[in-house]
Design an enzyme around this catalytic site. Structure first.
Site, PDB file in Angstrom:
ATOM      1  N   ASP A   1    -120.617  41.220 -77.788  1.00  0.00           N
ATOM      2  CA  ASP A   1    -121.924  40.543 -77.792  1.00  0.00           C
ATOM      3  C   ASP A   1    -123.013  41.361 -77.082  1.00  0.00           C
ATOM      4  O   ASP A   1    -124.185  40.979 -77.112  1.00  0.00           O
ATOM      5  CB  ASP A   1    -121.811  39.152 -77.149  1.00  0.00           C
ATOM      6  CG  ASP A   1    -121.058  38.165 -78.043  1.00  0.00           C
ATOM      7  OD1 ASP A   1    -120.815  38.498 -79.218  1.00  0.00           O
ATOM      8  OD2 ASP A   1    -120.727  37.065 -77.564  1.00  0.00           O
TER       9      ASP A   1
ATOM     10  N   ARG B   1    -120.321  28.117 -86.274  1.00  0.00           N
ATOM     11  CA  ARG B   1    -118.873  28.302 -86.383  1.00  0.00           C
ATOM     12  C   ARG B   1    -118.119  27.639 -85.235  1.00  0.00           C
ATOM     13  O   ARG B   1    -116.978  27.210 -85.396  1.00  0.00           O
ATOM     14  CB  ARG B   1    -118.529  29.783 -86.379  1.00  0.00           C
ATOM     15  CG  ARG B   1    -119.143  30.568 -87.471  1.00  0.00           C
ATOM     16  CD  ARG B   1    -118.675  31.995 -87.407  1.00  0.00           C
ATOM     17  NE  ARG B   1    -117.222  32.059 -87.511  1.00  0.00           N
ATOM     18  CZ  ARG B   1    -116.550  32.017 -88.649  1.00  0.00           C
ATOM     19  NH1 ARG B   1    -117.199  31.944 -89.789  1.00  0.00           N
ATOM     20  NH2 ARG B   1    -115.241  32.060 -88.654  1.00  0.00           N
TER      21      ARG B   1
ATOM     22  N   VAL C   1    -114.059  44.691 -82.388  1.00  0.00           N
ATOM     23  CA  VAL C   1    -113.754  43.256 -82.453  1.00  0.00           C
ATOM     24  C   VAL C   1    -114.093  42.664 -83.824  1.00  0.00           C
ATOM     25  O   VAL C   1    -113.289  41.933 -84.409  1.00  0.00           O
ATOM     26  CB  VAL C   1    -114.483  42.480 -81.324  1.00  0.00           C
ATOM     27  CG1 VAL C   1    -114.174  40.987 -81.400  1.00  0.00           C
ATOM     28  CG2 VAL C   1    -114.092  43.031 -79.964  1.00  0.00           C
TER      29      VAL C   1
ATOM     30  N   LYS D   1    -123.846  29.856 -73.147  1.00  0.00           N
ATOM     31  CA  LYS D   1    -123.655  29.198 -74.442  1.00  0.00           C
ATOM     32  C   LYS D   1    -122.174  29.122 -74.797  1.00  0.00           C
ATOM     33  O   LYS D   1    -121.671  28.073 -75.203  1.00  0.00           O
ATOM     34  CB  LYS D   1    -124.389  29.981 -75.538  1.00  0.00           C
ATOM     35  CG  LYS D   1    -124.336  29.285 -76.882  1.00  0.00           C
ATOM     36  CD  LYS D   1    -124.608  30.221 -78.034  1.00  0.00           C
ATOM     37  CE  LYS D   1    -123.385  31.038 -78.350  1.00  0.00           C
ATOM     38  NZ  LYS D   1    -123.373  31.648 -79.677  1.00  0.00           N
ATOM     39  N   ASN D   2    -121.467  30.223 -74.632  1.00  0.00           N
ATOM     40  CA  ASN D   2    -120.065  30.242 -75.062  1.00  0.00           C
ATOM     41  C   ASN D   2    -119.133  29.467 -74.133  1.00  0.00           C
ATOM     42  O   ASN D   2    -117.948  29.339 -74.409  1.00  0.00           O
ATOM     43  CB  ASN D   2    -119.576  31.685 -75.230  1.00  0.00           C
ATOM     44  CG  ASN D   2    -120.143  32.324 -76.489  1.00  0.00           C
ATOM     45  OD1 ASN D   2    -120.763  31.649 -77.307  1.00  0.00           O
ATOM     46  ND2 ASN D   2    -119.935  33.618 -76.635  1.00  0.00           N
TER      47      ASN D   2
ATOM     48  N   CYS E   1    -119.128  35.029 -92.741  1.00  0.00           N
ATOM     49  CA  CYS E   1    -120.093  35.210 -91.672  1.00  0.00           C
ATOM     50  C   CYS E   1    -120.665  36.607 -91.793  1.00  0.00           C
ATOM     51  O   CYS E   1    -119.987  37.519 -92.262  1.00  0.00           O
ATOM     52  CB  CYS E   1    -119.366  35.030 -90.341  1.00  0.00           C
ATOM     53  SG  CYS E   1    -120.320  35.496 -88.914  1.00  0.00           S
TER      54      CYS E   1
HETATM   55  C1  UD1 Z   1    -116.249  34.238 -79.605  1.00  0.00           C
HETATM   56  C2  UD1 Z   1    -117.688  34.120 -79.162  1.00  0.00           C
HETATM   57  C3  UD1 Z   1    -118.534  35.249 -79.740  1.00  0.00           C
HETATM   58  C4  UD1 Z   1    -117.886  36.600 -79.412  1.00  0.00           C
HETATM   59  C5  UD1 Z   1    -116.414  36.628 -79.790  1.00  0.00           C
HETATM   60  C6  UD1 Z   1    -115.690  37.877 -79.314  1.00  0.00           C
HETATM   61  C7  UD1 Z   1    -117.936  31.731 -78.890  1.00  0.00           C
HETATM   62  C8  UD1 Z   1    -118.540  30.458 -79.365  1.00  0.00           C
HETATM   63  N1  UD1 Z   1    -118.201  32.817 -79.612  1.00  0.00           N
HETATM   64  O1  UD1 Z   1    -116.208  34.116 -81.015  1.00  0.00           O
HETATM   65  O2  UD1 Z   1    -119.829  35.183 -79.155  1.00  0.00           O
HETATM   66  O3  UD1 Z   1    -118.552  37.613 -80.144  1.00  0.00           O
HETATM   67  O4  UD1 Z   1    -115.731  35.504 -79.199  1.00  0.00           O
HETATM   68  O5  UD1 Z   1    -115.853  38.037 -77.949  1.00  0.00           O
HETATM   69  O6  UD1 Z   1    -117.268  31.756 -77.866  1.00  0.00           O
HETATM   70  N2  UD1 Z   1    -109.532  36.264 -85.545  1.00  0.00           N
HETATM   71  C9  UD1 Z   1    -108.534  36.144 -86.509  1.00  0.00           C
HETATM   72  N3  UD1 Z   1    -107.944  34.908 -86.666  1.00  0.00           N
HETATM   73  C10 UD1 Z   1    -108.295  33.826 -85.919  1.00  0.00           C
HETATM   74  C11 UD1 Z   1    -109.307  33.979 -84.958  1.00  0.00           C
HETATM   75  C12 UD1 Z   1    -109.893  35.202 -84.793  1.00  0.00           C
HETATM   76  O7  UD1 Z   1    -108.202  37.087 -87.210  1.00  0.00           O
HETATM   77  O8  UD1 Z   1    -107.721  32.740 -86.120  1.00  0.00           O
HETATM   78  C13 UD1 Z   1    -110.196  37.582 -85.360  1.00  0.00           C
HETATM   79  C14 UD1 Z   1    -111.686  37.575 -85.693  1.00  0.00           C
HETATM   80  O9  UD1 Z   1    -111.919  37.758 -87.076  1.00  0.00           O
HETATM   81  C15 UD1 Z   1    -112.210  38.726 -84.844  1.00  0.00           C
HETATM   82  C16 UD1 Z   1    -111.311  38.672 -83.610  1.00  0.00           C
HETATM   83  O10 UD1 Z   1    -110.181  37.888 -83.974  1.00  0.00           O
HETATM   84  O11 UD1 Z   1    -112.025  39.952 -85.512  1.00  0.00           O
HETATM   85  C17 UD1 Z   1    -111.944  38.070 -82.388  1.00  0.00           C
HETATM   86  O12 UD1 Z   1    -112.584  36.878 -82.755  1.00  0.00           O
HETATM   87  P1  UD1 Z   1    -112.684  35.615 -81.763  1.00  0.00           P
HETATM   88  O13 UD1 Z   1    -112.385  36.044 -80.372  1.00  0.00           O
HETATM   89  O14 UD1 Z   1    -111.876  34.495 -82.344  1.00  0.00           O
HETATM   90  O15 UD1 Z   1    -114.224  35.261 -81.864  1.00  0.00           O
HETATM   91  P2  UD1 Z   1    -114.825  33.816 -81.750  1.00  0.00           P
HETATM   92  O16 UD1 Z   1    -113.950  33.002 -80.866  1.00  0.00           O
HETATM   93  O17 UD1 Z   1    -115.164  33.284 -83.100  1.00  0.00           O
END
Ligand code: UD1
Length: 396
Positions: free
Chosen positions: A306, A93, A328, A22-23, A117
């Protein structure tokens, strides 16, 4: 599907095959927007998020054809609008992934801010900051990210923290930028590598995928390609855990053992016999009870967030005291309260779940809270008389 009814107490035995990840498929679907031709994606999993992404692209005017084997053909050349509306983004998202491609290819994008979220605040500030460094003019107003750029330009971007979709958005945007972009502290997840390989198949110049430094030399255009999505490591791990938790034996085929190393180490620590082949993994816990494990989640190649909920469920029925620390996301323990309702002995101390394993859980109505908070599913419930129960917090 809004309700699962599970009659527990049965060790799980069997063989199944992993779906496409999925990701990986979500960013790859977004990446099709960059192409000046038809992109065919194979091994697409049959999931609500895929349907939502297809609806999102379809509403922009992109032509999509899906066959009965879940191969999707995307022709982005018919695009008419460049918007991802709130009503779709709030249910998924990952819609934010269209921001980089739209901006790079069409010079404009209007994407709703994802909002809160169930598992944490999850901002997208690093996506925005990185695109601004590449010359985009971005305003956040009326709940939307409104972005414009003539042509993005290469930049050196150091991400403050490792973000998966943030890295993917910037990687996609950089493929069509003028000059070289360097993304440091990039996510190393296998899904980022899969996206990079798909982009390379479309003609992008990328090196460093799978390391924390991505170097992208922007090209004038990307073209048609056919790409097969990698197997889902979280789905694979979840099935293997189901076998281990219930004292059974499960084999997952068509998967990639190399993407699950941290998970397999923990399964072995829990007492499971783990066997792997080139594209399969078998976990055998038949007739035995798992031993509690200690885990700390972190970006790849460390233990994935995950898979955290599944191991909390394993510790709930394991022998001994388990300890799982989530680093995370700030609030990803909604499943703990649900497991407690089934008789689990778990206490939360800050971002650590400490459990004393019980030999039996009992059936109870419970909720898949990760999703209920997003409005994707209604309040789901499950009931049954279980010897061993499973977790409710699905990968997200
Ligand atoms: C992706 C995955 C999700 C997984 C996560 C961490 C997809 C569609 N989803 O989510 O299944 O649980 O990676 O492996 O691929 N953050 C910030 N600022 C930003 C972006 C992120 O502070 O601009 C923080 C987030 O709040 C979180 C951390 O960074 O605490 C990691 O998040 P991120 O890796 O961005 O998760 P997703 O990409 O949303």
């Amino acid at each position: 599907m809004s309700k699962l009814i599970i009659s527990g107490g049965i060790p799980l035995h069997g063989e199944l095959r992993a779906s496409g990840a999925k990701n990986a498929v979500l960013p790859i679907l977004a990446a099709t927007l960059l192409a000046d031709g038809i992109v065919t994606i194979r091994n697409v999993p049959h999931l609500q998020d895929v349907t939502t992404t297809m609806e999102l692209l379809g509403r922009m005017g992109v032509a999509l054809v899906i066959d009965e084997r879940m191969n999707i053909e995307v022709d982005p050349r018919t695009i008419q609008t460049f918007q991802a509306p709130y009503e779709l983004v709030r249910t998924m998202r990952a819609s934010i992934l269209v921001l980089g491609p739209l901006l790079a290819r069409f010079g404009q994008a209007e994407v709703s801010l994802p909002g809160g979220c169930a598992i944490g605040s999850r901002p997208v500030n690093l996506h925005i900051k990185g695109l601004e460094a590449m010359g985009a003019d971005i305003k956040v107003e009326n709940g939307y990210i409104r972005a414009r750029a003539d042509r993005l330009k290469g930049a050196r971007i150091v991400l403050d923290m490792v973000t998966v979709t943030g890295t993917e958005n910037l990687l996609m945007a950089a493929t069509l930028a003028r000059g070289v972009t360097i993304i440091e502290n990039a996510a190393r997840e296998p899904e980022v590598v899969d996206l990079a390989e798909c982009l390379i198949a479309m003609g992008a110049q990328i090196s460093g995928a799978g390391t924390d430094t991505l170097v992208i030399d922007g090209v004038e255009r990307l073209d048609s390609a056919t790409y097969q999505v990698l197997p889902d490591r979280i789905e694979t791990g979840t099935y293997l855990l189901a076998g281990a938790i219930t004292g059974g034996r499960v084999k997952v085929k068509d998967t990639r053992p190399d993407t699950l190393e941290a998970v397999l180490v923990k399964l072995e620590e829990a007492g499971a016999w783990v066997n792997t082949g080139p594209n399969w993994i078998e976990v055998d816990m038949a007739g035995r009870r798992p031993k509690a494990v200690r885990i700390r989640t972190a970006p790849y190649p460390a233990f994935p967030t995950d898979m955290q909920a599944q191991f909390v469920a394993l510790n709930a029925v394991a022998e001994g005291t388990g300890m799982i620390t989530e680093t995370v996301f700030e609030n990803r323990f909604m499943h703990v309260q649900e497991l407690q309702r089934m008789g689990a002995q778990i206490t939360l101390e800050g971002n650590t779940a400490i459990s004393i394993g019980v030999s039996q859980l009992t059936g109870a109505p419970i909720m898949a809270t990760d999703f209920a908070g997003l409005g994707q599913l209604g309040a789901g419930g499950a009931s049954g008389q279980g010897r061993h129960g499973g977790g409710s917090d699905l990968p997200h």
